[in-house]
Design a protein around this motif. Structure first.
Motif, PDB file in Angstrom:
ATOM      1  N   ARG A 166       0.731  -1.281   0.025  1.00  0.00           N
ATOM      2  CA  ARG A 166      -0.009  -0.042  -0.041  1.00  0.00           C
ATOM      3  C   ARG A 166       0.956   1.341  -0.030  1.00  0.00           C
ATOM      4  N   ALA A 167       2.150   1.061   0.470  1.00  0.00           N
ATOM      5  CA  ALA A 167       2.891   2.462   0.720  1.00  0.00           C
ATOM      6  C   ALA A 167       3.182   3.141  -0.621  1.00  0.00           C
ATOM      7  N   ARG A 168       3.395   2.252  -1.881  1.00  0.00           N
ATOM      8  CA  ARG A 168       3.694   2.762  -3.126  1.00  0.00           C
ATOM      9  C   ARG A 168       2.417   3.642  -3.770  1.00  0.00           C
ATOM     10  N   PHE A 169       1.397   3.084  -3.247  1.00  0.00           N
ATOM     11  CA  PHE A 169       0.154   3.769  -3.677  1.00  0.00           C
ATOM     12  C   PHE A 169      -0.112   5.064  -3.074  1.00  0.00           C
ATOM     13  N   ASP A 170       0.280   5.148  -1.642  1.00  0.00           N
ATOM     14  CA  ASP A 170      -0.355   6.266  -0.938  1.00  0.00           C
ATOM     15  C   ASP A 170       0.929   7.306  -0.785  1.00  0.00           C
ATOM     16  N   TYR A 171       2.056   6.756  -1.219  1.00  0.00           N
ATOM     17  CA  TYR A 171       3.265   7.912  -0.885  1.00  0.00           C
ATOM     18  C   TYR A 171       4.023   7.772  -2.385  1.00  0.00           C
ATOM     19  N   ALA A 172       4.824   8.799  -2.521  1.00  0.00           N
ATOM     20  CA  ALA A 172       5.680   8.986  -3.661  1.00  0.00           C
ATOM     21  C   ALA A 172       7.062   8.574  -2.995  1.00  0.00           C
ATOM     22  N   ILE A 173       7.715   7.426  -2.949  1.00  0.00           N
ATOM     23  CA  ILE A 173       8.866   7.295  -2.577  1.00  0.00           C
ATOM     24  C   ILE A 173      10.094   8.035  -3.268  1.00  0.00           C
ATOM     25  N   GLU A 174      10.864   8.698  -2.651  1.00  0.00           N
ATOM     26  CA  GLU A 174      12.021   9.578  -3.000  1.00  0.00           C
ATOM     27  C   GLU A 174      13.054   8.846  -3.129  1.00  0.00           C
ATOM     28  N   SER A 175      13.486   8.201  -2.063  1.00  0.00           N
ATOM     29  CA  SER A 175      14.500   7.366  -2.020  1.00  0.00           C
ATOM     30  C   SER A 175      14.389   6.102  -1.016  1.00  0.00           C
ATOM     31  N   LEU A 233      15.160  -4.395   6.851  1.00  0.00           N
ATOM     32  CA  LEU A 233      13.978  -3.712   6.711  1.00  0.00           C
ATOM     33  C   LEU A 233      14.300  -2.630   5.583  1.00  0.00           C
ATOM     34  N   LYS A 234      13.663  -2.277   4.607  1.00  0.00           N
ATOM     35  CA  LYS A 234      13.813  -1.267   3.630  1.00  0.00           C
ATOM     36  C   LYS A 234      12.884  -0.382   4.002  1.00  0.00           C
ATOM     37  N   ILE A 235      13.410   1.070   4.332  1.00  0.00           N
ATOM     38  CA  ILE A 235      12.703   2.016   4.648  1.00  0.00           C
ATOM     39  C   ILE A 235      12.550   3.100   3.446  1.00  0.00           C
ATOM     40  N   GLY A 236      11.578   3.774   3.308  1.00  0.00           N
ATOM     41  CA  GLY A 236      11.563   4.662   2.017  1.00  0.00           C
ATOM     42  C   GLY A 236      11.355   6.263   2.624  1.00  0.00           C
ATOM     43  N   VAL A 237      12.040   7.201   2.177  1.00  0.00           N
ATOM     44  CA  VAL A 237      11.772   8.364   2.320  1.00  0.00           C
ATOM     45  C   VAL A 237      10.495   8.889   1.427  1.00  0.00           C
ATOM     46  N   ALA A 238       9.477   9.190   2.102  1.00  0.00           N
ATOM     47  CA  ALA A 238       8.517   9.467   1.093  1.00  0.00           C
ATOM     48  C   ALA A 238       7.651  10.640   1.242  1.00  0.00           C
ATOM     49  N   LYS A 239       6.776  11.078   0.403  1.00  0.00           N
ATOM     50  CA  LYS A 239       6.024  12.189   0.354  1.00  0.00           C
ATOM     51  C   LYS A 239       4.653  11.949   0.184  1.00  0.00           C
ATOM     52  N   GLY A 240       3.491  12.104   0.954  1.00  0.00           N
ATOM     53  CA  GLY A 240       2.181  11.535   0.608  1.00  0.00           C
ATOM     54  C   GLY A 240       1.764  12.124  -0.298  1.00  0.00           C
ATOM     55  N   LYS A 241       0.884  11.288  -1.181  1.00  0.00           N
ATOM     56  CA  LYS A 241       0.212  11.634  -2.380  1.00  0.00           C
ATOM     57  C   LYS A 241      -1.031  12.272  -2.272  1.00  0.00           C
ATOM     58  N   LYS A 242      -1.591  13.349  -3.260  1.00  0.00           N
ATOM     59  CA  LYS A 242      -2.763  13.566  -2.879  1.00  0.00           C
ATOM     60  C   LYS A 242      -3.761  12.776  -3.677  1.00  0.00           C
ATOM     61  N   VAL A 243      -5.028  12.875  -3.853  1.00  0.00           N
ATOM     62  CA  VAL A 243      -6.310  12.029  -4.236  1.00  0.00           C
ATOM     63  C   VAL A 243      -5.844  12.026  -6.010  1.00  0.00           C
ATOM     64  N   ALA A 244      -5.533  13.134  -6.432  1.00  0.00           N
ATOM     65  CA  ALA A 244      -5.438  13.160  -7.766  1.00  0.00           C
ATOM     66  C   ALA A 244      -4.379  12.489  -8.365  1.00  0.00           C
ATOM     67  N   ASP A 245      -3.073  12.470  -7.455  1.00  0.00           N
ATOM     68  CA  ASP A 245      -1.924  11.701  -7.917  1.00  0.00           C
ATOM     69  C   ASP A 245      -2.158  10.106  -7.620  1.00  0.00           C
ATOM     70  N   LYS A 246      -2.969   9.941  -6.807  1.00  0.00           N
ATOM     71  CA  LYS A 246      -3.406   8.352  -6.654  1.00  0.00           C
ATOM     72  C   LYS A 246      -3.956   7.883  -7.704  1.00  0.00           C
ATOM     73  N   ARG A 247      -5.063   8.738  -8.424  1.00  0.00           N
ATOM     74  CA  ARG A 247      -5.906   8.387  -9.452  1.00  0.00           C
ATOM     75  C   ARG A 247      -4.971   8.339 -10.700  1.00  0.00           C
ATOM     76  N   GLU A 248      -3.992   9.205 -10.667  1.00  0.00           N
ATOM     77  CA  GLU A 248      -3.165   9.267 -11.839  1.00  0.00           C
ATOM     78  C   GLU A 248      -2.265   7.675 -11.699  1.00  0.00           C
ATOM     79  N   THR A 249      -1.614   7.562 -10.623  1.00  0.00           N
ATOM     80  CA  THR A 249      -0.942   6.324 -10.566  1.00  0.00           C
ATOM     81  C   THR A 249      -1.943   5.127 -10.915  1.00  0.00           C
TER      82      THR A 249
END
Length: 157
Positions: A17-26, A123-139
Protein backbone atom coordinates in the motif's frame (compact mmCIF):
# COMPACT_ATOMS: atom_id res chain seq x y z
CA UNK A 1 17.21 -7.84 -4.96
CA UNK A 2 19.07 -11.05 -4.24
CA UNK A 3 19.93 -13.67 -6.85
CA UNK A 4 17.39 -16.42 -7.39
CA UNK A 5 19.75 -19.20 -6.23
CA UNK A 6 20.23 -17.56 -2.82
CA UNK A 7 18.57 -19.89 -0.32
CA UNK A 8 18.65 -17.51 2.66
CA UNK A 9 16.91 -14.56 0.97
CA UNK A 10 13.21 -14.50 1.86
CA UNK A 11 10.65 -11.70 1.95
CA UNK A 12 8.87 -11.72 5.31
CA UNK A 13 6.42 -8.84 4.96
CA UNK A 14 5.76 -6.24 2.29
CA UNK A 15 3.91 -2.93 2.52
CA UNK A 16 2.31 -2.86 -0.93
CA UNK A 17 0.00 0.00 0.00
CA UNK A 18 2.98 2.34 0.61
CA UNK A 19 3.75 2.82 -3.09
CA UNK A 20 0.11 3.76 -3.70
CA UNK A 21 -0.21 6.20 -0.80
CA UNK A 22 3.26 7.75 -0.98
CA UNK A 23 5.71 8.99 -3.61
CA UNK A 24 8.94 7.23 -2.61
CA UNK A 25 11.92 9.56 -3.08
CA UNK A 26 14.66 7.19 -1.89
CA UNK A 27 15.02 4.00 0.10
CA UNK A 28 17.47 2.68 2.66
CA UNK A 29 18.27 -0.76 4.05
CA UNK A 30 18.42 -0.80 7.85
CA UNK A 31 18.96 -3.45 10.49
CA UNK A 32 16.42 -4.14 13.23
CA UNK A 33 16.90 -5.13 16.87
CA UNK A 34 14.81 -8.25 17.62
CA UNK A 35 14.49 -10.83 20.36
CA UNK A 36 14.88 -14.55 19.70
CA UNK A 37 11.14 -15.29 19.80
CA UNK A 38 10.53 -12.51 17.25
CA UNK A 39 13.04 -13.99 14.81
CA UNK A 40 11.50 -17.47 15.20
CA UNK A 41 8.05 -16.01 14.59
CA UNK A 42 9.34 -14.19 11.49
CA UNK A 43 10.76 -17.47 10.16
CA UNK A 44 7.18 -18.80 10.14
CA UNK A 45 6.11 -15.67 8.21
CA UNK A 46 3.73 -14.18 10.77
CA UNK A 47 4.20 -10.43 10.55
CA UNK A 48 2.63 -7.28 9.15
CA UNK A 49 4.20 -3.89 8.45
CA UNK A 50 1.25 -2.38 6.57
CA UNK A 51 0.18 0.08 9.27
CA UNK A 52 3.63 0.74 10.72
CA UNK A 53 5.95 3.72 10.35
CA UNK A 54 9.46 4.78 11.32
CA UNK A 55 10.25 7.73 13.54
CA UNK A 56 13.36 9.48 14.85
CA UNK A 57 13.19 10.03 18.61
CA UNK A 58 16.05 11.05 20.92
CA UNK A 59 18.63 10.57 18.17
CA UNK A 60 17.53 6.99 17.40
CA UNK A 61 15.44 5.48 14.63
CA UNK A 62 12.41 3.41 15.74
CA UNK A 63 9.91 1.16 13.98
CA UNK A 64 6.49 1.78 15.50
CA UNK A 65 3.32 -0.34 15.31
CA UNK A 66 4.81 -3.26 13.36
CA UNK A 67 3.07 -6.54 14.18
CA UNK A 68 5.08 -9.69 14.79
CA UNK A 69 2.90 -12.55 16.05
CA UNK A 70 3.70 -14.30 19.32
CA UNK A 71 5.80 -17.43 19.08
CA UNK A 72 3.83 -20.17 20.86
CA UNK A 73 6.85 -22.24 21.96
CA UNK A 74 8.50 -19.20 23.66
CA UNK A 75 6.27 -19.48 26.74
CA UNK A 76 7.04 -16.78 29.29
CA UNK A 77 10.06 -15.63 27.28
CA UNK A 78 7.89 -14.34 24.44
CA UNK A 79 7.55 -10.79 23.17
CA UNK A 80 4.96 -8.05 22.92
CA UNK A 81 3.39 -8.13 19.43
CA UNK A 82 3.37 -4.40 18.66
CA UNK A 83 6.34 -3.15 20.66
CA UNK A 84 8.62 -0.38 19.39
CA UNK A 85 11.70 -1.83 17.70
CA UNK A 86 14.99 -0.01 17.30
CA UNK A 87 16.35 0.32 13.76
CA UNK A 88 20.08 0.26 13.13
CA UNK A 89 21.47 2.93 10.82
CA UNK A 90 24.70 4.92 10.58
CA UNK A 91 24.87 8.41 12.09
CA UNK A 92 25.40 9.93 8.66
CA UNK A 93 22.25 8.30 7.30
CA UNK A 94 20.32 9.18 10.46
CA UNK A 95 21.19 12.87 10.06
CA UNK A 96 20.18 12.72 6.37
CA UNK A 97 16.82 11.15 7.31
CA UNK A 98 16.30 13.66 10.12
CA UNK A 99 16.91 16.55 7.70
CA UNK A 100 14.49 15.06 5.16
CA UNK A 101 11.62 14.66 7.58
CA UNK A 102 12.35 17.93 9.39
CA UNK A 103 12.84 20.42 6.57
CA UNK A 104 11.25 18.80 3.55
CA UNK A 105 8.12 17.38 5.23
CA UNK A 106 8.87 13.78 4.28
CA UNK A 107 7.88 10.66 6.19
CA UNK A 108 9.63 7.33 6.77
CA UNK A 109 7.63 4.37 5.51
CA UNK A 110 8.65 0.69 5.88
CA UNK A 111 8.52 -0.99 2.46
CA UNK A 112 9.82 -4.55 2.85
CA UNK A 113 11.02 -6.74 5.71
CA UNK A 114 13.21 -9.65 4.63
CA UNK A 115 15.99 -12.07 5.50
CA UNK A 116 19.13 -11.07 3.59
CA UNK A 117 21.65 -13.46 2.03
CA UNK A 118 23.34 -13.96 5.43
CA UNK A 119 20.03 -14.82 7.13
CA UNK A 120 19.74 -11.50 9.01
CA UNK A 121 16.46 -9.60 9.23
CA UNK A 122 16.62 -6.33 7.31
CA UNK A 123 14.04 -3.64 6.70
CA UNK A 124 13.89 -1.38 3.67
CA UNK A 125 12.45 2.01 4.58
CA UNK A 126 11.48 4.68 2.10
CA UNK A 127 11.77 8.43 2.43
CA UNK A 128 8.39 9.43 1.05
CA UNK A 129 5.99 12.27 0.52
CA UNK A 130 2.24 11.70 0.79
CA UNK A 131 0.24 11.70 -2.43
CA UNK A 132 -2.90 13.71 -3.02
CA UNK A 133 -6.08 12.01 -4.29
CA UNK A 134 -5.42 13.18 -7.86
CA UNK A 135 -1.90 11.70 -7.76
CA UNK A 136 -3.34 8.38 -6.59
CA UNK A 137 -5.80 8.41 -9.50
CA UNK A 138 -2.96 9.13 -11.90
CA UNK A 139 -0.91 6.25 -10.49
CA UNK A 140 -3.88 3.92 -10.83
CA UNK A 141 -4.49 5.04 -14.43
CA UNK A 142 -0.82 4.49 -15.35
CA UNK A 143 -0.86 1.02 -13.81
CA UNK A 144 -4.06 0.10 -15.70
CA UNK A 145 -2.65 1.42 -18.98
CA UNK A 146 0.57 -0.55 -18.53
CA UNK A 147 -1.43 -3.72 -17.91
CA UNK A 148 -3.54 -3.10 -21.01
CA UNK A 149 -0.43 -2.34 -23.07
CA UNK A 150 1.19 -5.61 -21.96
CA UNK A 151 -1.95 -7.54 -22.95
CA UNK A 152 -1.97 -5.92 -26.38
CA UNK A 153 1.72 -6.66 -26.94
CA UNK A 154 1.19 -10.24 -25.83
CA UNK A 155 -1.72 -10.70 -28.28
CA UNK A 156 0.28 -9.33 -31.22
CA UNK A 157 3.21 -11.70 -30.67
Amino acid sequence: MAPKDDTNYKVIAENRRARFDYAIESDLEVGIVLTGSEVKSLRTGQSNIAESYASIEDGELWLINAHIAKYAQAGVFGHEERRRRKLLVSRKELSRLWAAIGREGMTLVPLVMYFNHRGLVKLKIGVAKGKKVADKRETSAKRDWNRQKQRLLKQNY
